[in-house]
Write a protein that holds these residues in place. Structure first.
Motif, mmCIF file in Angstrom:
data_model
loop_
_atom_site.group_PDB
_atom_site.id
_atom_site.type_symbol
_atom_site.label_atom_id
_atom_site.label_comp_id
_atom_site.label_asym_id
_atom_site.label_seq_id
_atom_site.Cartn_x
_atom_site.Cartn_y
_atom_site.Cartn_z
ATOM 1 N N ALA A 40 0.872 -1.246 -0.023
ATOM 2 C CA ALA A 40 0.093 -0.145 0.026
ATOM 3 C C ALA A 40 0.966 0.986 0.049
ATOM 4 O O ALA A 40 0.416 2.142 -0.710
ATOM 5 N N GLU A 41 1.918 1.377 0.714
ATOM 6 C CA GLU A 41 2.824 2.337 0.855
ATOM 7 C C GLU A 41 3.596 2.582 -0.481
ATOM 8 O O GLU A 41 3.536 3.697 -0.947
ATOM 9 N N GLU A 42 3.897 1.628 -1.286
ATOM 10 C CA GLU A 42 4.430 1.714 -2.586
ATOM 11 C C GLU A 42 3.469 2.168 -3.577
ATOM 12 O O GLU A 42 3.769 3.232 -4.368
ATOM 13 N N PHE A 43 2.213 1.582 -3.453
ATOM 14 C CA PHE A 43 1.264 2.128 -4.304
ATOM 15 C C PHE A 43 1.009 3.680 -4.264
ATOM 16 O O PHE A 43 0.803 4.454 -5.239
ATOM 17 N N VAL A 44 0.818 4.198 -2.911
ATOM 18 C CA VAL A 44 0.757 5.536 -2.615
ATOM 19 C C VAL A 44 1.616 6.119 -3.190
ATOM 20 O O VAL A 44 1.459 7.510 -3.780
ATOM 21 N N PHE A 45 3.054 5.918 -2.968
ATOM 22 C CA PHE A 45 4.235 6.723 -3.358
ATOM 23 C C PHE A 45 4.146 6.749 -5.100
ATOM 24 O O PHE A 45 4.354 7.680 -5.637
ATOM 25 N N GLN A 46 4.062 5.608 -5.649
ATOM 26 C CA GLN A 46 4.038 5.673 -7.173
ATOM 27 C C GLN A 46 2.870 6.275 -7.785
ATOM 28 O O GLN A 46 2.763 7.245 -8.833
ATOM 29 N N LEU A 47 1.435 6.480 -7.075
ATOM 30 C CA LEU A 47 0.410 6.967 -7.581
ATOM 31 C C LEU A 47 0.788 8.644 -7.334
ATOM 32 O O LEU A 47 0.399 9.415 -8.354
ATOM 33 N N PHE A 48 1.090 8.994 -6.399
ATOM 34 C CA PHE A 48 1.408 10.501 -6.204
ATOM 35 C C PHE A 48 2.528 11.090 -7.023
ATOM 36 O O PHE A 48 2.438 12.343 -7.443
ATOM 37 N N ARG A 49 3.542 10.253 -7.290
ATOM 38 C CA ARG A 49 4.709 10.667 -8.088
ATOM 39 C C ARG A 49 4.268 10.810 -9.425
ATOM 40 O O ARG A 49 4.553 11.807 -10.321
ATOM 41 N N ARG A 50 3.516 9.976 -9.787
ATOM 42 C CA ARG A 50 2.712 9.988 -11.230
ATOM 43 C C ARG A 50 2.023 11.110 -11.480
ATOM 44 O O ARG A 50 2.050 11.840 -12.511
ATOM 45 N N GLN A 51 0.918 11.318 -10.491
ATOM 46 C CA GLN A 51 0.374 12.556 -10.440
ATOM 47 C C GLN A 51 1.245 13.825 -10.480
ATOM 48 O O GLN A 51 0.873 14.664 -11.165
ATOM 49 N N HIS A 52 2.174 13.658 -9.675
ATOM 50 C CA HIS A 52 2.865 14.949 -9.482
ATOM 51 C C HIS A 52 3.473 15.152 -11.040
ATOM 52 O O HIS A 52 3.414 16.336 -11.519
ATOM 53 N N LEU A 53 4.120 14.332 -11.583
ATOM 54 C CA LEU A 53 4.910 14.491 -12.957
ATOM 55 C C LEU A 53 3.722 14.955 -14.004
ATOM 56 O O LEU A 53 4.324 15.672 -15.045
ATOM 57 N N GLU A 54 2.699 14.497 -13.842
ATOM 58 C CA GLU A 54 1.620 14.828 -14.868
ATOM 59 C C GLU A 54 1.264 16.249 -14.782
ATOM 60 O O GLU A 54 0.676 16.801 -15.732
ATOM 61 N N LYS A 55 0.812 16.471 -13.464
ATOM 62 C CA LYS A 55 0.074 17.863 -13.121
ATOM 63 C C LYS A 55 0.674 18.968 -12.608
ATOM 64 O O LYS A 55 0.309 20.058 -12.646
ATOM 65 N N PHE A 56 1.955 18.814 -12.039
ATOM 66 C CA PHE A 56 2.318 19.887 -11.198
ATOM 67 C C PHE A 56 2.657 21.279 -12.015
ATOM 68 O O PHE A 56 2.277 22.254 -12.121
ATOM 69 N N LEU A 57 3.661 20.753 -13.004
ATOM 70 C CA LEU A 57 4.091 22.151 -13.875
ATOM 71 C C LEU A 57 3.215 22.645 -14.737
ATOM 72 O O LEU A 57 2.846 23.792 -14.817
ATOM 73 N N PRO A 58 2.266 21.744 -15.327
ATOM 74 C CA PRO A 58 1.295 22.190 -16.032
ATOM 75 C C PRO A 58 0.278 23.041 -15.278
ATOM 76 O O PRO A 58 -0.384 24.099 -15.446
ATOM 77 N N GLY A 59 0.026 22.499 -14.201
ATOM 78 C CA GLY A 59 -0.942 23.273 -13.198
ATOM 79 C C GLY A 59 -0.379 24.527 -12.822
ATOM 80 O O GLY A 59 -1.442 25.505 -12.671
ATOM 81 N N LEU A 60 0.953 24.824 -12.845
ATOM 82 C CA LEU A 60 1.342 25.946 -12.128
ATOM 83 C C LEU A 60 1.078 26.967 -13.019
ATOM 84 O O LEU A 60 0.702 28.229 -12.933
ATOM 85 N N LEU A 220 -5.212 2.817 -11.516
ATOM 86 C CA LEU A 220 -5.416 1.274 -11.973
ATOM 87 C C LEU A 220 -4.286 0.951 -12.812
ATOM 88 O O LEU A 220 -3.625 0.087 -12.617
ATOM 89 N N PRO A 221 -3.717 1.930 -13.199
ATOM 90 C CA PRO A 221 -2.249 1.648 -14.342
ATOM 91 C C PRO A 221 -1.130 1.316 -13.224
ATOM 92 O O PRO A 221 -0.435 0.366 -13.503
ATOM 93 N N VAL A 222 -1.143 2.116 -12.016
ATOM 94 C CA VAL A 222 0.029 2.068 -11.186
ATOM 95 C C VAL A 222 -0.112 0.473 -10.704
ATOM 96 O O VAL A 222 0.918 -0.333 -10.198
ATOM 97 N N LEU A 223 -1.375 0.161 -10.435
ATOM 98 C CA LEU A 223 -1.648 -1.292 -9.814
ATOM 99 C C LEU A 223 -0.938 -2.281 -10.601
ATOM 100 O O LEU A 223 -0.220 -3.081 -10.169
ATOM 101 N N THR A 224 -1.007 -2.237 -12.001
ATOM 102 C CA THR A 224 -0.725 -3.088 -12.924
ATOM 103 C C THR A 224 0.921 -3.160 -12.877
ATOM 104 O O THR A 224 1.460 -4.215 -12.958
ATOM 105 N N GLU A 225 1.346 -1.955 -12.659
ATOM 106 C CA GLU A 225 2.866 -1.928 -12.832
ATOM 107 C C GLU A 225 3.486 -2.539 -11.605
ATOM 108 O O GLU A 225 4.403 -2.900 -11.586
ATOM 109 N N LEU A 226 2.850 -2.348 -10.418
ATOM 110 C CA LEU A 226 3.304 -2.820 -9.032
ATOM 111 C C LEU A 226 3.009 -4.327 -8.850
ATOM 112 O O LEU A 226 4.045 -5.056 -8.393
ATOM 113 N N LEU A 227 1.685 -4.834 -9.122
ATOM 114 C CA LEU A 227 1.308 -5.942 -8.861
ATOM 115 C C LEU A 227 1.546 -7.186 -10.103
ATOM 116 O O LEU A 227 1.307 -8.598 -9.840
ATOM 117 N N GLY A 228 1.484 -6.591 -11.112
ATOM 118 C CA GLY A 228 1.292 -7.619 -12.394
ATOM 119 C C GLY A 228 -0.261 -7.543 -12.804
ATOM 120 O O GLY A 228 -1.183 -7.263 -12.122
#
Length: 342
Positions: A40-60, A220-228
């Protein structure tokens, strides 16, 4: 039941946001329950990192913050973007190099009593995934985030500050914890507000909906990368079914659905799909969905589409347990057929 008034459209948007909001929390809880806290910890880390890379700079840029000092820009980004998503958040700048953000209870992501089930490490993974990476994305190695309190540890809110330090930070110092400090008083009546001309009600409503949907879109895609594929399919499906079933009552209430007929469910489903931005043709008990608004612009495994479909299956099961939802997905178009079996 296609929304015909602003009130109807607002209710549909609220229903969609509520379902995906709950599913975001549900994914983490399902991993805690059916896997373990480390996953669960790794999922949350990867999800928020993915969200960050996708949203942060365009959002600014969208929010008009990219010209501000980095600590101020980072803090205001969290203040405005979370506010658009319906999250309670406060902001206070002490200087150009230090700015506080504070998320008072209830915490959006750990909705309701879920707060009691979240380990500290899982909550901290969110901060590692996003807050600790703002300086990296801004190409400022001196910018870090200092967390002073967290609700999962029994403190009255998640709070901390962005600070531009005097020297570059090591990777493990971009996120720091200083529980002996606390945020100063923040006068809510003096908090900054979005420009209403740049952010009219319709644009804000769309942002509110998207905020919740995007966590599932990436989760949902992060789940696939993490768990198969197969384990991710299972976790996505069971959580989607449960959230759909438990979310049905609120969605039906918001859209004034009062009977359990097959046609009323078809109308409900088509209305919710349109509210989440799908291109839908609806004829009786058949719904044709062209493309997928949820996964626009990203390539996902078919198992991810399977998991996403279970939200609708759960809604159908709670609407009437004798309903059967048949789905045919050819890669571009999804055709849904609703049947009542007795």
């Amino acid at each position: 039941m296609t929304p015909s008034t602003n009130a109807d459209a607002a209710s549909s948007t609220e229903a969609v946001a509520g379902l995906y909001h709950a599913w975001t929390t549900g994914l983490v809880l399902t991993l805690l329950n059916r896997c373990n806290a480390t996953v669960a910890e790794e999922f949350v880390f990867q999800l928020f990192r993915r969200q960050h890379l996708e949203k942060f700079l365009p959002g600014l840029r969208k929010l008009g913050l990219d010209h501000l000092p980095h600590a101020i820009a980072a803090a205001q980004y969290h203040y405005f973007s979370n506010q658009l998503g319906g999250v309670s958040v406060e902001y206070l700048a002490e200087s150009d190099r230090k700015a506080w953000i504070r998320y008072p209870p209830p915490r959006w992501i750990w909705i309701g009593p879920a707060i009691c089930a979240i380990p500290s490490a899982v909550n901290r993974a969110m901060l590692r995934g996003w807050h600790a990476h703002n300086g990296v994305s801004l190409d400022n190695p001196r910018l870090g985030f200092v967390c002073t309190a967290t609700t999962v540890d029994g403190q009255p809110g998640l709070e901390g500050y962005y600070q531009e330090f005097d020297a570059p930070l090591r990777a493990d110092a971009r996120l720091q914890f200083r529980p002996a400090e606390s945020a100063p008083f923040i006068d809510r009546s003096r908090l900054p507000a979005l420009d209403t001309d740049a952010w009219p009600a319709q644009r804000k409503a769309k942002a509110y909906r998207n905020y919740a949907m995007e966590y599932v879109r990436n989760g949902l895609p992060v789940l696939t990368e993490l768990l198969g594929v197969e384990d991710a399919r299972h976790i996505g499906r069971i959580s989607g079914l449960q959230i759909g079933m438990h979310g049905h009552r609120d969605a039906a209430r918001l859209l004034n659905v009062t009977d359990d007929s097959a046609i009323s469910f078809a109308n409900l489903m088509a209305t919710l799909m349109r509210a989440q931005g799908e291109d839908v043709a609806h004829d009786g008990l058949t719904i044709e969905q062209r493309g997928s608004r949820l996964f626009t612009g990203i390539a996902v495994h078919e198992s991810v589409h399977d998991a996403a479909a279970t939200l609708w299956e759960g809604l159908a099961a709670a609407h009437n347990r004798f309903l059967r939802l048949h789905r045919n997905h050819d890669g571009k178009t999804t055709r849904w057929r609703i049947e009542l079996k007795t």
